[in-house]
Motif scaffolding. Sequence first.
Motif, PDB file in Angstrom:
ATOM      1  N   VAL A  48       0.855  -1.201   0.152  1.00 35.76           N
ATOM      2  CA  VAL A  48      -0.012  -0.160  -0.072  1.00 35.76           C
ATOM      3  C   VAL A  48       0.851   1.297  -0.203  1.00 35.76           C
ATOM      4  O   VAL A  48       1.767   1.571   0.934  1.00 35.76           O
ATOM      5  N   LEU A 193      -6.945  -2.285   1.848  1.00 34.99           N
ATOM      6  CA  LEU A 193      -7.247  -1.731   0.819  1.00 34.99           C
ATOM      7  C   LEU A 193      -8.410  -2.419  -0.349  1.00 34.99           C
ATOM      8  O   LEU A 193      -9.304  -1.674  -0.945  1.00 34.99           O
ATOM      9  N   PRO A 194      -8.079  -3.606  -0.495  1.00 32.24           N
ATOM     10  CA  PRO A 194      -8.886  -4.342  -1.353  1.00 32.24           C
ATOM     11  C   PRO A 194     -10.345  -4.174  -0.940  1.00 32.24           C
ATOM     12  O   PRO A 194     -11.396  -4.215  -1.643  1.00 32.24           O
ATOM     13  N   ARG A 197     -12.145  -0.946  -1.793  1.00 26.17           N
ATOM     14  CA  ARG A 197     -12.256  -0.937  -3.012  1.00 26.17           C
ATOM     15  C   ARG A 197     -13.769  -1.838  -3.369  1.00 26.17           C
ATOM     16  O   ARG A 197     -14.565  -1.378  -3.941  1.00 26.17           O
ATOM     17  N   GLU A 198     -13.772  -3.281  -2.517  1.00 26.51           N
ATOM     18  CA  GLU A 198     -14.990  -3.885  -2.802  1.00 26.51           C
ATOM     19  C   GLU A 198     -16.012  -2.960  -2.219  1.00 26.51           C
ATOM     20  O   GLU A 198     -17.319  -3.185  -3.090  1.00 26.51           O
ATOM     21  N   GLU A 215      -3.627   9.753  -4.028  1.00 28.69           N
ATOM     22  CA  GLU A 215      -4.358   8.436  -4.465  1.00 28.69           C
ATOM     23  C   GLU A 215      -3.489   7.207  -3.933  1.00 28.69           C
ATOM     24  O   GLU A 215      -2.265   7.191  -3.956  1.00 28.69           O
ATOM     25  N   LEU A 217      -1.972   3.586  -3.937  1.00 23.76           N
ATOM     26  CA  LEU A 217      -1.584   2.502  -4.767  1.00 23.76           C
ATOM     27  C   LEU A 217      -1.702   1.090  -4.255  1.00 23.76           C
ATOM     28  O   LEU A 217      -1.295   0.720  -2.971  1.00 23.76           O
ATOM     29  N   ASP A 218      -2.417   0.125  -4.857  1.00 26.84           N
ATOM     30  CA  ASP A 218      -2.598  -1.203  -4.374  1.00 26.84           C
ATOM     31  C   ASP A 218      -1.595  -2.140  -5.026  1.00 26.84           C
ATOM     32  O   ASP A 218      -1.788  -2.503  -6.106  1.00 26.84           O
ATOM     33  N   VAL A 221      -0.694  -0.403  -8.166  1.00 31.35           N
ATOM     34  CA  VAL A 221      -1.778   0.173  -9.245  1.00 31.35           C
ATOM     35  C   VAL A 221      -2.769   0.970  -8.574  1.00 31.35           C
ATOM     36  O   VAL A 221      -2.984   1.041  -7.442  1.00 31.35           O
ATOM     37  N   THR A 223      -5.524   3.020  -7.711  1.00 30.81           N
ATOM     38  CA  THR A 223      -6.823   2.722  -7.187  1.00 30.81           C
ATOM     39  C   THR A 223      -8.057   3.819  -7.377  1.00 30.81           C
ATOM     40  O   THR A 223      -9.455   3.339  -7.172  1.00 30.81           O
ATOM     41  N   ILE A 225      -8.905   5.755  -5.224  1.00 28.48           N
ATOM     42  CA  ILE A 225      -9.243   6.118  -3.751  1.00 28.48           C
ATOM     43  C   ILE A 225      -8.345   6.995  -3.249  1.00 28.48           C
ATOM     44  O   ILE A 225      -7.335   7.144  -3.148  1.00 28.48           O
TER      45      ILE A 225
END
Lengths: 322, 322, 322, 322
Positions: A48, A193-194, A197-198, A215, A217-218, A221, A223, A225
């Motif tokens: 993260v 974090l996932p 996003r869910e 922002e 990053l996951d 990547v 996100t 968020i």
Amino acid sequence: MRRRSSAAAVASKRAPAPPAPLHATGNGAGDPAWAWEERRWRGAVNKVRAGRSLKPARWKNGARMCVALSFDSDHETSTLREGSTSPGRLAQGEYGARVGVPRILELLRRHDLRASFFVPGVVAALHPDEQRRVVAEGHEVAMHGWIHEGTSELTEVVERDLMRRAFDTLAKIAGRPPVGVRVPSWDFSATTLPLIRELGLLYDSSLMADDEPYELLDDGVATGIVELPVEWIKDDAPYLGMNRATAIRPYTAPSAVLEIFRAEFEGALAEGGLFVLTMHPHIIGHRSRIAILEELIRYMKGMPGVWFATHAEVARYCKATA
Amino acid sequence: MRRRSSAAAVASKRAPAPPAPLHATGNGAGDPAWAWEERRWRGAVNKVRAGRSLKPARWKNGARMCVALSFDSDHETSTLREGSTSPGRLAQGEYGARVGVPRILELLRRHDLRASFFVPGVVAALHPDEQRRVVAEGHEVAMHGWIHEGTSELTEVVERDLMRRAFDTLAKIAGRPPVGVRVPSWDFSATTLPLIRELGLLYDSSLMADDEPYELLDDGVATGIVELPVEWIKDDAPYLGMNRATAIRPYTAPSAVLEIFRAEFEGALAEGGLFVLTMHPHIIGHRSRIAILEELIRYMKGMPGVWFATHAEVARYCKATA
Amino acid sequence: MRRRSSAAAVASKRAPAPPAPLHATGNGAGDPAWAWEERRWRGAVNKVRAGRSLKPARWKNGARMCVALSFDSDHETSTLREGSTSPGRLAQGEYGARVGVPRILELLRRHDLRASFFVPGVVAALHPDEQRRVVAEGHEVAMHGWIHEGTSELTEVVERDLMRRAFDTLAKIAGRPPVGVRVPSWDFSATTLPLIRELGLLYDSSLMADDEPYELLDDGVATGIVELPVEWIKDDAPYLGMNRATAIRPYTAPSAVLEIFRAEFEGALAEGGLFVLTMHPHIIGHRSRIAILEELIRYMKGMPGVWFATHAEVARYCKATA
Amino acid sequence: MRRRSSAAAVASKRAPAPPAPLHATGNGAGDPAWAWEERRWRGAVNKVRAGRSLKPARWKNGARMCVALSFDSDHETSTLREGSTSPGRLAQGEYGARVGVPRILELLRRHDLRASFFVPGVVAALHPDEQRRVVAEGHEVAMHGWIHEGTSELTEVVERDLMRRAFDTLAKIAGRPPVGVRVPSWDFSATTLPLIRELGLLYDSSLMADDEPYELLDDGVATGIVELPVEWIKDDAPYLGMNRATAIRPYTAPSAVLEIFRAEFEGALAEGGLFVLTMHPHIIGHRSRIAILEELIRYMKGMPGVWFATHAEVARYCKATA
């Protein structure tokens, strides 16, 4: 104790028990960090991470800077979370609901400010009228775990279950689904974090990699968020918290806490940035402390070009602008 | 790590070992709080709760606010309670009896104030003349456990026995039965309230759900017991305590403690409310600290409309008026 | 959990396992204090107790009050005592010998003051020239354990052996037998007082039952031993100490420490009493701290009627006068 | 409990289990220190010791004193070192890289000052551009362990391996081999000094035996290694650090930290000596704290005759001059 099956013994030889690190917390742990391969520490760091800055060139309506006040309404869950049902300790949190929140709402009303309240699911269920009043007075109610649990001690399945339960509880009581989350104790796990996003949330406010919004990053990547970063420095609990069972004491005088908060605000003002302040109704809500919050608010309002906003408003503005 | 015997796996599914909560104290504990059913956390919260406010419209003789000074005469029991008989540590508490209480009584006499002294049974038995002098000079002697035991570690049977013994000891030495109690370390257990009712006490002063007096609810039922709430914020120990075996240190300067106490008083004055202050003879009784207590008293006496009263007087007035 | 074998139940009734007291230290311990009989807590309290006050009507040469400055030269033993030989930690104490003591001696010389240095036997053996210089410049060298051991963890035989060894080492190096003792960490055990009597010492300076000198009682019997009481409040270590392995930190600003020391001095001045100050060369000897000691000394010297004396001089005067 | 098998008894006599010292850390430990023979405590103390002073008569270009600012760029390793991969905690360190270092570099540039950055190997590998920028702007990059490991918990073989790996990593990334080292947490082990000599380093900056530079003695033998001593007093972490899992909190107000740093500087100025200041980008880099660093820098620059230098420059000058 003396004899073990030979299979266990072999396993033990292959994987010798490493010394338990003194303060190991969070996901991970195992053998000492100096023995980790590069892939491991690099992977941990990249899990993260802060991505591009979401600091806008100008704040809303041309404001020079932005102040986002927040209150974590932990109330009784600061005791329950530890598995304790001590009436003596529960009363310390009960103060937050009975006295702290009303005093804070009255202060915000007097100064015509909107703020964000991060509320554990259990607190919302125990004090539904409080959440309705908070929303009715124009403030935001956002997520703060189920019972202020330590997120990094959970399995992913449990973390997801508690997060959904908290989401549903807030949505039902506050009358609208929450759009942001602050992980209890800012104990953001490797699976948080996932799950954010869910749930399709707009923002998180639990991490510390910057003063300005960024922002998330996951695993590298982007996100989408928005992170509205926090810090212990901009939190009332480290200075004013009290836990009889430990050596945590409210050693810092309120005037010194005011000095720190003001200096953080002044830094943000000088940089045209964001100032996120975290407080707790059962801590800041006391007479000797609400006084410094009011003094801080007066000081900040005295500066031209300050935009006071809820976390949701800030996140939306940054996401749209950056 | 990956594979386990199926027997172990089954056992594990039936009774998974929950992580030991970090600071679990008080009654309750067991499986992690996030796994509790609603009935359990709701029951815990409702066990002892603040009922209707007992804040009067006006204080006695039309006073604007009320100040209730209290001293917890722990003396040697702050060492004995831990099972320690260290002469070095006992002397730290002995100071409270030899120097602290006389200095406090002299200060109160000079300012013509009455206060409440919460005294463990063992302290009363060790220092009977002290209690007689306290009473003779117009102050209140009230309950504070037997040997400053941790109430939440006791069975109900033991808690009752110690409470009765403390009650009888104080009644005999002070010449009148006590009407109030402050649980040692404010460690109010799940069985404390029924025991207070059994003893027919007028008030408790151990809980923290408000600044103002309130009626205690026992599992939702109004008890008629007056709560005169306390807080670590309005206590000398968190700032000025010292325990060599831990990291507890007197880090806060007396001038900062004075700032805090004064701000709490000012808040109470502004709200026309109650200001309960808790102190300890072996802490506040030292030269550098009694000085700030005197400064605080001068400041408070300089304000018009302040009623200084013992806890018993406050409780009686609130119960009669509210 | 519900059912137990009846044998276990019986055993349990006969000898219930008491909860381990949280911070139990010192001699004693065992079953919880609330289960002790009166004989036990009364005996513990009476073991070592303050007897008659030895505060003189007037101090030497008609002085109004008395200041006794002391320095505990723990140096490397603050690390060694814990069984640690970490070079990093030893250097922290080495500073006391290399920089702290010379800086303190220079300060005392400049102000023409005499003070007492409490020195563990091992420190004297490691730094014999330091002790000789201390004595040569008119100061007192007195006992402070062997290697700054925790006295209450010792058997009587070991405590006697270490005390004698410390006595002989100091006598040999300083050129005269010590007449007083300060128990390391003020950890005065149940066998310390008889051992002080065996050694024929004039005074102890480790207990806290008063601000003024008093005579020590050994199980109620007057001993003729003078106590020059200390307190953590009048010690540099609680405010300025640092231990990486714990949460002990030097949180208090030197100006706040000066405030506290000055207030203690002022209290003593107002009462015409004694002000004993305890410091450590590796703590107070640093630049930012020696400055407040100098400021304190200037302030105290600016008051008329202050007698600055070594602990031995104070003890002798009080014993002869009282 | 009373009887043991005779074999166990014999084993017990041969190797009695010593009480575990409370805070035993570092190499050594075993039986209690009071039972050690003279050879043992003397050997421990002499292992690494301060030799002749390297304080020059005059500082470079006739300056009156010398200021050496340093920044320990621990970043994510303050979390990783404990075996933790908690994203929440890692972000606290990430701030050091993302915000702290850039802010510090900008401040140093504005004031035209050069400083030293002590960087763990893993941090250099995670943030190579940061190190290149630090060097490009004229600052020093020096060693600070591999992953901020606790040196005294390592075997000599592991310590050597990690040190060499750190050396090579820094040399490659910074473009030049480091000439100095600061042991992580100043946890200098019994094998650190020989390893420093093996690497042919110019200086160490981890020990505390003086304010002024000195030559390190290895078991009494002069090594030519320059020590630029540090102290917790002259470090931002003790006052401003925060660790959720312990009672470590940022209790001290920045203004009080400034008071301490300034007093240390003033002492150095008065003595014509050295002032080494240790800071951390993720601690001092925050808005409320960078402000006091700037205020301190302005104050120091306002004094005539102050030489600001990197640690390497100071060590070289002292070695050449003394």
